[in-house]
Design a protein around this motif. Structure first.
Motif, PDB file in Angstrom:
ATOM      1  N   GLU A 425       1.927   3.050  11.926  1.00  0.00           N
ATOM      2  CA  GLU A 425       2.266   2.835  10.514  1.00  0.00           C
ATOM      3  C   GLU A 425       1.232   1.977   9.801  1.00  0.00           C
ATOM      4  O   GLU A 425       0.864   2.246   8.653  1.00  0.00           O
ATOM      5  N   GLU A 426       0.757   0.943  10.486  1.00  0.00           N
ATOM      6  CA  GLU A 426      -0.207   0.047   9.846  1.00  0.00           C
ATOM      7  C   GLU A 426      -1.522   0.775   9.570  1.00  0.00           C
ATOM      8  O   GLU A 426      -2.155   0.570   8.529  1.00  0.00           O
ATOM      9  N   LEU A 427      -1.956   1.657  10.495  1.00  0.00           N
ATOM     10  CA  LEU A 427      -3.181   2.422  10.293  1.00  0.00           C
ATOM     11  C   LEU A 427      -3.019   3.395   9.125  1.00  0.00           C
ATOM     12  O   LEU A 427      -3.910   3.531   8.284  1.00  0.00           O
ATOM     13  N   THR A 428      -1.871   4.054   9.064  1.00  0.00           N
ATOM     14  CA  THR A 428      -1.596   4.962   7.945  1.00  0.00           C
ATOM     15  C   THR A 428      -1.608   4.215   6.620  1.00  0.00           C
ATOM     16  O   THR A 428      -2.148   4.694   5.619  1.00  0.00           O
ATOM     17  N   ARG A 429      -1.020   3.042   6.630  1.00  0.00           N
ATOM     18  CA  ARG A 429      -0.962   2.245   5.402  1.00  0.00           C
ATOM     19  C   ARG A 429      -2.368   1.838   4.949  1.00  0.00           C
ATOM     20  O   ARG A 429      -2.689   1.872   3.760  1.00  0.00           O
ATOM     21  N   ARG A 430      -3.211   1.429   5.909  1.00  0.00           N
ATOM     22  CA  ARG A 430      -4.577   1.024   5.566  1.00  0.00           C
ATOM     23  C   ARG A 430      -5.369   2.191   4.999  1.00  0.00           C
ATOM     24  O   ARG A 430      -6.096   2.052   4.016  1.00  0.00           O
ATOM     25  N   LYS A 431      -5.256   3.359   5.622  1.00  0.00           N
ATOM     26  CA  LYS A 431      -5.958   4.544   5.135  1.00  0.00           C
ATOM     27  C   LYS A 431      -5.506   4.901   3.722  1.00  0.00           C
ATOM     28  O   LYS A 431      -6.317   5.240   2.857  1.00  0.00           O
ATOM     29  N   MET A 432      -4.198   4.833   3.492  1.00  0.00           N
ATOM     30  CA  MET A 432      -3.667   5.178   2.180  1.00  0.00           C
ATOM     31  C   MET A 432      -4.186   4.219   1.122  1.00  0.00           C
ATOM     32  O   MET A 432      -4.632   4.639   0.040  1.00  0.00           O
ATOM     33  N   LYS A 433      -4.166   2.927   1.398  1.00  0.00           N
ATOM     34  CA  LYS A 433      -4.626   1.949   0.414  1.00  0.00           C
ATOM     35  C   LYS A 433      -6.119   2.070   0.169  1.00  0.00           C
ATOM     36  O   LYS A 433      -6.581   1.898  -0.963  1.00  0.00           O
ATOM     37  N   GLN A 434      -6.875   2.362   1.227  1.00  0.00           N
ATOM     38  CA  GLN A 434      -8.308   2.521   1.056  1.00  0.00           C
ATOM     39  C   GLN A 434      -8.608   3.739   0.174  1.00  0.00           C
ATOM     40  O   GLN A 434      -9.439   3.684  -0.736  1.00  0.00           O
ATOM     41  N   GLY A 435      -7.922   4.839   0.446  1.00  0.00           N
ATOM     42  CA  GLY A 435      -8.103   6.020  -0.383  1.00  0.00           C
ATOM     43  C   GLY A 435      -7.655   5.790  -1.816  1.00  0.00           C
ATOM     44  O   GLY A 435      -8.271   6.286  -2.768  1.00  0.00           O
ATOM     45  N   LEU A 436      -6.596   4.993  -1.981  1.00  0.00           N
ATOM     46  CA  LEU A 436      -6.079   4.688  -3.311  1.00  0.00           C
ATOM     47  C   LEU A 436      -7.090   3.868  -4.108  1.00  0.00           C
ATOM     48  O   LEU A 436      -7.361   4.151  -5.284  1.00  0.00           O
ATOM     49  N   LYS A 437      -7.669   2.867  -3.474  1.00  0.00           N
ATOM     50  CA  LYS A 437      -8.659   2.038  -4.168  1.00  0.00           C
ATOM     51  C   LYS A 437      -9.913   2.845  -4.531  1.00  0.00           C
ATOM     52  O   LYS A 437     -10.464   2.693  -5.621  1.00  0.00           O
ATOM     53  N   GLN A 438     -10.330   3.701  -3.621  1.00  0.00           N
ATOM     54  CA  GLN A 438     -11.504   4.530  -3.901  1.00  0.00           C
ATOM     55  C   GLN A 438     -11.227   5.494  -5.055  1.00  0.00           C
ATOM     56  O   GLN A 438     -12.069   5.720  -5.928  1.00  0.00           O
ATOM     57  N   HIS A 439     -10.005   6.046  -5.061  1.00  0.00           N
ATOM     58  CA  HIS A 439      -9.613   6.968  -6.128  1.00  0.00           C
ATOM     59  C   HIS A 439      -9.629   6.258  -7.482  1.00  0.00           C
ATOM     60  O   HIS A 439     -10.160   6.788  -8.463  1.00  0.00           O
ATOM     61  N   VAL A 440      -9.072   5.054  -7.540  1.00  0.00           N
ATOM     62  CA  VAL A 440      -9.011   4.314  -8.806  1.00  0.00           C
ATOM     63  C   VAL A 440     -10.407   3.915  -9.274  1.00  0.00           C
ATOM     64  O   VAL A 440     -10.745   4.012 -10.464  1.00  0.00           O
ATOM     65  N   TYR A 441     -11.237   3.476  -8.327  1.00  0.00           N
ATOM     66  CA  TYR A 441     -12.591   3.068  -8.684  1.00  0.00           C
ATOM     67  C   TYR A 441     -13.386   4.235  -9.279  1.00  0.00           C
ATOM     68  O   TYR A 441     -14.054   4.098 -10.306  1.00  0.00           O
TER      69      TYR A 441
END
Length: 527
Positions: A425-441
């Motif tokens: 779960e923690e790995l999935t969460r990190r991947k999701m947040k990283q993709g989210l930040k990249q998307h917003v940027y």
């Protein structure tokens, strides 16, 4: 009323205290509630709290089912629809039939119709109890989705059996052809009415100038209206609430703003928690009268307890048999979707564990309390007190025995060690947040590139999403950047909605991140 109100308030206080104790002991709170319901019946001087049986379903079931349909992952339900459907309908019918046959042959005075009535009451496992117990152990998301989806849908099938059995007990007749037609109408009509009303409610939320309080008030009314209208057309009110609730849950980002979503979460969680507790305590308050009624009918308490233990054994056995039948059918017809395990022994032990998860709870209690006191001709309803007592014994035994042992069995057996195929779960969460930040940027850079140069607020905003550094203060957040920031939050929601289509992503993680975005938007409003 003035004497009952302090007692009702005291009941709510007791429910809160029991939940605190359950959290401290790390056990599911329904277990303590059912034990408290048993003990409260022996306290002298307590007032009787009576609710009209005709109102039991209407008061308690709609909000409980509505809240459950909002919290369940519809994506997971679609993924496991075959096994959920079989457990929610076929297994419920098999279980009710088994209870009917055993009750008819071994419990004195039970006709086959009364047996089906009891079977319809005690067949459905409880979603709240199962979720409260399994939260203390780590189980695969697929198993959790199956248990939650089954517990949500089997209420409808069991209560349809309950309604047909009530008619059979009252009239002494049962016509299979007429029952089959009525069953189809109840199912299809209930789903259609629920979806139609849900669509109307979505339009009302979107088009009317509602604030957060009005939105929440309307959601409290919606399940009752769905249930009532479906029942007026002799459809399944339960299916109307479940189907309508699932539709509204899928559209929550469309018709509710962040304020409404945040506040409604807390309101509904507290509301359902209190309703669950009240039902358990009400049955405890009625136990002395139930026992006295059995005594008047010449039914010894020991015999009634034995009947309750017998029916509990039938329920557990029927569920275990059904679990093995489902595994065998999957092995024969769809071997490609067989659950994977480290050994054949573990694979064939899993149905035993699934059979041990059938805890009964508030829906069975509500159904038992909804049995009318008298028949249409004015005669006392046969075996009502015994059915109520057996239902309480079934709930007590399944919650206490199965509920207390299930976490230990799962953790000690290691059955799920080879089945946790999902990403941690923690790995999935990190991947999701990283993709989210990249998307917003990238969104910021592409859309507002011309405004970045020379604008201090925009430069800080870009830096915030590039490095997620904490700003020293909020003075840079002027009206222009606030509009852009809100748009960024909305594009994050869109990104997460698309990401949720990936079957490998756990929907609970997506919902948690959406909740954090709502909180961020609320923080933005007060800057």
């Amino acid at each position: 009323m003035h004497t009952q109100l302090p007692f009702l308030l005291a009941m709510i206080v007791a429910i809160v205290l029991l939940n605190m104790l359950a959290n401290k002991l790390k056990i599911a709170y329904p277990i303590l509630l059912v034990v408290a319901g048993l003990l409260v019946g022996f306290l002298p001087g307590l007032p009787m709290v009576r609710i009209d049986p005709d109102l039991i379903f209407f008061i308690f079931l709609p909000p409980l089912l509505f809240e459950a349909s909002w919290t369940i992952s519809f994506k997971e339900m679609k993924k496991w629809w075959r096994i959920i459907g079989s457990f929610a309908f076929l297994v419920v019918f098999f279980t009710a039939s088994s209870v009917a046959v055993v009750a008819h042959h071994f419990i004195p005075g039970f006709t086959i119709a009364l047996g089906f009535l009891l079977g319809g009451i005690v067949s459905p496992p409880d979603a709240v109890s199962t979720g409260a117990i399994t939260k203390f152990v780590k189980i695969p998301k697929g198993t959790s989705a199956i248990l939650e989806g089954e517990s949500l849908l089997n209420d409808a099938s069991s209560l349809i059996i309950f309604r047909f059995a009530l008619v059979a007990v009252g009239t002494g007749q049962f016509f299979w052809q007429q029952a089959a037609i009525s069953f189809l109408w109840m199912v299809l009509g209930g789903v259609a009415i629920g979806l139609l009303l849900a669509w109307i409610f979505v339009q009302a939320h979107k088009r009317l100038p509602l604030d957060a309080q009005s939105n929440i008030a309307l959601t409290l009314i919606e399940p009752y209206f769905m249930y009532w209208l479906a029942e007026q057309f002799h459809c399944s009110g339960v299916l109307a609430v479940v189907s309508g609730g699932l539709y509204l849950s899928a559209k929550r980002l469309v018709f509710l703003n962040s304020t409404s979503r945040i506040q409604s979460f807390s309101v509904w969680e507290s509301f359902v928690f209190i309703l669950n507790g009240i039902v358990f305590l009400i049955i405890g308050l009625e136990l002395p009268e139930i026992v006295e009624g059995m005594r008047e009918k010449g039914i010894p308490l020991r015999t009634a307890i034995g009947s309750g233990v017998l029916i509990t054994g039938v329920l557990i056995a029927a569920r275990v048999i059904s679990s093995y039948a489902a595994l065998l059918a999957t092995f024969i017809f769809r071997p490609g979707v067989m659950p994977r395990a480290r050994s054949k022994k573990r694979r064939w032990l899993m149905p035993m564990l699934l059979g041990w998860t059938g805890m009964r709870g508030v829906v069975s209690l509500a159904a038992a309390l909804a049995i009318p006191i008298t028949l249409d001709n004015g005669a006392a309803f046969p075996q009502r007190n015994l059915i109520l007592f057996i239902t309480f014994i079934v709930i007590l035994l399944t919650l206490v025995v199965q509920g207390l042992t299930l976490p230990s069995i799962i953790s000690r057996s290691g059955l799920f060690e080879g089945l946790m195929e999902e990403e941690p779960e923690e790995l999935t969460r990190r991947k999701m947040k990283q993709g989210l930040k990249q998307h917003v940027y990238q969104f910021l850079k592409n859309k507002y590139e011309t405004e970045l140069n020379g604008h201090a607020g925009m430069e800080k905003l870009l830096k915030l999403w590039e490095e997620r550094a904490k700003a020293a203060d909020d003075t840079w957040m002027n009206e222009k950047t606030k509009v852009i920031f809100v748009e960024l939050l909305e594009t994050q929601r869109q990104y997460l909605t698309e990401l949720n289509k990936d079957p490998k992503i756990d929907e609970d993680i997506i919902r948690q991140q959406l909740y954090q975005i709502d909180l961020e938007e609320e923080r933005l409003r007060i800057i």
